[in-house]
Every structure is written in C-alpha cells, then in structure tokens.
Design a protein around this motif. Sequence first.
Motif, PDB file in Angstrom:
ATOM      1  N   THR A  15       0.808  -1.221   0.000  1.00 55.25           N
ATOM      2  CA  THR A  15       0.000   0.000   0.000  1.00 55.25           C
ATOM      3  C   THR A  15       0.841   1.270   0.000  1.00 55.25           C
ATOM      4  OG1 THR A  15      -0.105  -0.006   2.415  1.00 55.25           O
ATOM      5  CG2 THR A  15      -1.868  -1.153   1.239  1.00 55.25           C
ATOM      6  N   GLY A  16       2.163   1.154   0.134  1.00 51.34           N
ATOM      7  CA  GLY A  16       3.022   2.328   0.207  1.00 51.34           C
ATOM      8  C   GLY A  16       2.978   3.026   1.551  1.00 51.34           C
ATOM      9  N   PHE A  17       2.461   2.368   2.560  1.00 54.76           N
ATOM     10  CA  PHE A  17       2.313   2.954   3.898  1.00 54.76           C
ATOM     11  C   PHE A  17       3.692   3.114   4.529  1.00 54.76           C
ATOM     12  CE2 PHE A  17       0.577   3.024   8.295  1.00 54.76           C
ATOM     13  CZ  PHE A  17      -0.541   3.825   8.102  1.00 54.76           C
ATOM     14  N   THR A  18       4.008   4.334   4.944  1.00 60.11           N
ATOM     15  CA  THR A  18       5.357   4.667   5.403  1.00 60.11           C
ATOM     16  C   THR A  18       5.472   4.645   6.928  1.00 60.11           C
ATOM     17  OG1 THR A  18       4.900   7.030   5.570  1.00 60.11           O
ATOM     18  CG2 THR A  18       5.648   6.195   3.414  1.00 60.11           C
ATOM     19  N   LYS A  19       6.709   4.742   7.397  1.00 55.51           N
ATOM     20  CA  LYS A  19       6.940   4.824   8.830  1.00 55.51           C
ATOM     21  C   LYS A  19       6.311   6.085   9.411  1.00 55.51           C
ATOM     22  CE  LYS A  19      10.420   4.653  12.444  1.00 55.51           C
ATOM     23  NZ  LYS A  19      11.840   4.647  12.785  1.00 55.51           N
ATOM     24  N   GLY A  20       6.385   7.175   8.666  1.00 53.88           N
ATOM     25  CA  GLY A  20       5.729   8.401   9.124  1.00 53.88           C
ATOM     26  C   GLY A  20       4.238   8.202   9.324  1.00 53.88           C
ATOM     27  N   GLU A  21       3.619   7.418   8.433  1.00 49.35           N
ATOM     28  CA  GLU A  21       2.190   7.133   8.581  1.00 49.35           C
ATOM     29  C   GLU A  21       1.920   6.209   9.766  1.00 49.35           C
ATOM     30  OE1 GLU A  21       0.110   7.323   4.288  1.00 49.35           O
ATOM     31  OE2 GLU A  21       1.944   6.086   4.325  1.00 49.35           O
ATOM     32  N   VAL A  22       2.854   5.299  10.056  1.00 50.27           N
ATOM     33  CA  VAL A  22       2.735   4.473  11.260  1.00 50.27           C
ATOM     34  C   VAL A  22       2.707   5.373  12.497  1.00 50.27           C
ATOM     35  CG1 VAL A  22       3.985   2.844  12.736  1.00 50.27           C
ATOM     36  CG2 VAL A  22       3.748   2.383  10.293  1.00 50.27           C
ATOM     37  N   LEU A  23       3.646   6.303  12.576  1.00 49.70           N
ATOM     38  CA  LEU A  23       3.707   7.210  13.718  1.00 49.70           C
ATOM     39  C   LEU A  23       2.457   8.082  13.800  1.00 49.70           C
ATOM     40  CD1 LEU A  23       7.466   8.147  13.372  1.00 49.70           C
ATOM     41  CD2 LEU A  23       6.457   6.908  15.283  1.00 49.70           C
ATOM     42  N   HIS A  24       1.997   8.559  12.647  1.00 47.39           N
ATOM     43  CA  HIS A  24       0.780   9.375  12.621  1.00 47.39           C
ATOM     44  C   HIS A  24      -0.412   8.555  13.108  1.00 47.39           C
ATOM     45  CE1 HIS A  24      -2.151  12.352  11.321  1.00 47.39           C
ATOM     46  NE2 HIS A  24      -2.800  11.377  10.708  1.00 47.39           N
ATOM     47  N   TYR A  25      -0.477   7.291  12.687  1.00 52.34           N
ATOM     48  CA  TYR A  25      -1.578   6.433  13.133  1.00 52.34           C
ATOM     49  C   TYR A  25      -1.585   6.322  14.650  1.00 52.34           C
ATOM     50  CZ  TYR A  25      -4.094   2.324  14.571  1.00 52.34           C
ATOM     51  OH  TYR A  25      -4.938   1.487  15.256  1.00 52.34           O
TER      52      TYR A  25
END
Length: 293
Positions: free
Chosen positions: A25-35
Amino acid sequence: MAPITVVEGRRLALSNLEKVLYPATGFTKGEVLHYYATVAGVLLPHLRDRAVSFLRYPDGPDGQVFFTKNVPPGTPEWVTTAEVPRVEGPSRMVLVQDLPSLMWSANLVTEFHTHQWLVGTPDEADRIVFDLDPGAPASIVQCCEVALWLRERLARDGIETYAKTSGSKGLHLLAAVRGASSERVSEYAKELAVEAEKAMPRLALHRMTRSLRPGKVFVDWSQNAARKTTAAPYTLRARPEPTVSAPVTWEEVEECGSPGRLDLRATDIAPRVQDYGDLLAPLLDPERAGRLP
C-alpha cells in the motif's frame, strides 16, 4: 540525522519517516507514527500499567521480525519500566504510560502485546481472552459463529464479552474479570473451549494439533497463562498491509458473511473511533468485571 520532535515536553528523534514499511500500500513509517498519535486516546488506556512486549519489524513485515520483552538498549530514562515475574526469573519491561513513550515505542516500529494482568497485581488476572484462529478453508466467518456461541456461554456466567479483530485471520474475544489467578482463568477458558468443541464439533477445536485444524476454528485459551501476551487493542500488525487489531460491534460479528468483511486497516480506525468511541472501554471499568464461577 533524525529530526527531533518534542512530544509533551519530551524530545524524540523520529527516524526514517519516508521509509515504506508496507509495500503493498506504500504505507510509510511516518504514517505508522501518525496512526499511533491519532489513536493514542483510545490505545493508551489499554496499555497503561501493563508490561509491554514489542514485536518489531523495522524493515517492514517482509524483513526481520523479532520479539522484544526486556527493556531495549537506548531506552530513554524517562520511559517507565517495571520488574515483572518470569519463569526464568524477574526481568524489566517497558510500560507505555503516556504519549511520549507511545511515540518512542512506535518509532521502533512495533506491534504492542500485553499480559492479562496489571504490573501492580501480577498474581491476579483482570482479563480473559480467547484467540479464535481459523484453519483454512475456515475463515473469520466461522470465527464469528464460534464467537457468538462463546458470548452467550460467558453471559450465562455473568461475564460480558467484547470482540476485536486479530489484525490477521481471526478474532479475539475479551472480558474483564476479577478475583482469580491467571491459572484459574486459564482453567476456566479451557473448560469453555472444550464445551465449544462439544457443542460445535464440526466447527470448533480446543486442541492446537495442526492435523485437526483444517476447516475448523481453534479456540486458543492458552493466552491466559501469566507468561503469555496478546496483541493489544488498536495495535498495527506486521502483515502485508497495515491491518489493525481493532474492536468491532456485535452487530458486525453477527452480520459477518464474507472473509474480508472485518478486515480493518489503519486508515479505517479514526473514523470508527469518531463513530463508536472506544468499543472496548467497558473493559477498563472495574465495576463491570465479572467473577468466574
């Protein structure tokens, strides 16, 4: 050099924010942290005062995945830790008590796993959990059937049950309990798993034997043992996509008619929290905890 972020007065170095962790899905580490920052309000109460084990996947689910129970090297001094009992002797583990420690932990790229007891009362379980694991061609649809049976069975003993997805193939059932040791809760959970198999012999199974599992739902009662941990509510999972072990309503369980019906991903959770609040909030209320017969 990792950028420094200040979270509630704590300085955090958050690294590799553009790194893609979920290639599908292209989900990044930054998006993990944002989640994790977005769901902190509902996640933290389920982590607080519980020793946390981390399943780390710093290069994504396709890279090295390893379990960390002891306090990791380099843990900031302001992160709360506690000594917890183990079969091989006491060890020191992390407590995720606040937003800074949550974001520090999330930067390690983790699933969060917790025991069914609080660090202050390790001899008394405050949760009972059933991990419903389908053996192909069974799916979460069959897990939901077993979950509904267990819900009614537990209700007969005055125990109110709640459901969440495992974030993988199955379903978790959780209930708040009081006044019992982990050993007694495990015994009770096994008794109910055996009952489920007797009531639904073509559907439910209480034994882990691999050869028996195709087409059935393994009712895993063993995670109630004091040494065992289970994926915490709202944790991301190390799967091909950023799936979440997320609470679901009993209406959703009753209406689950297809294998993908309860697949919930990181982007689904904030809208669900907006609509439902924390569906597992009753687990945090001691007055709603049941007593084992």
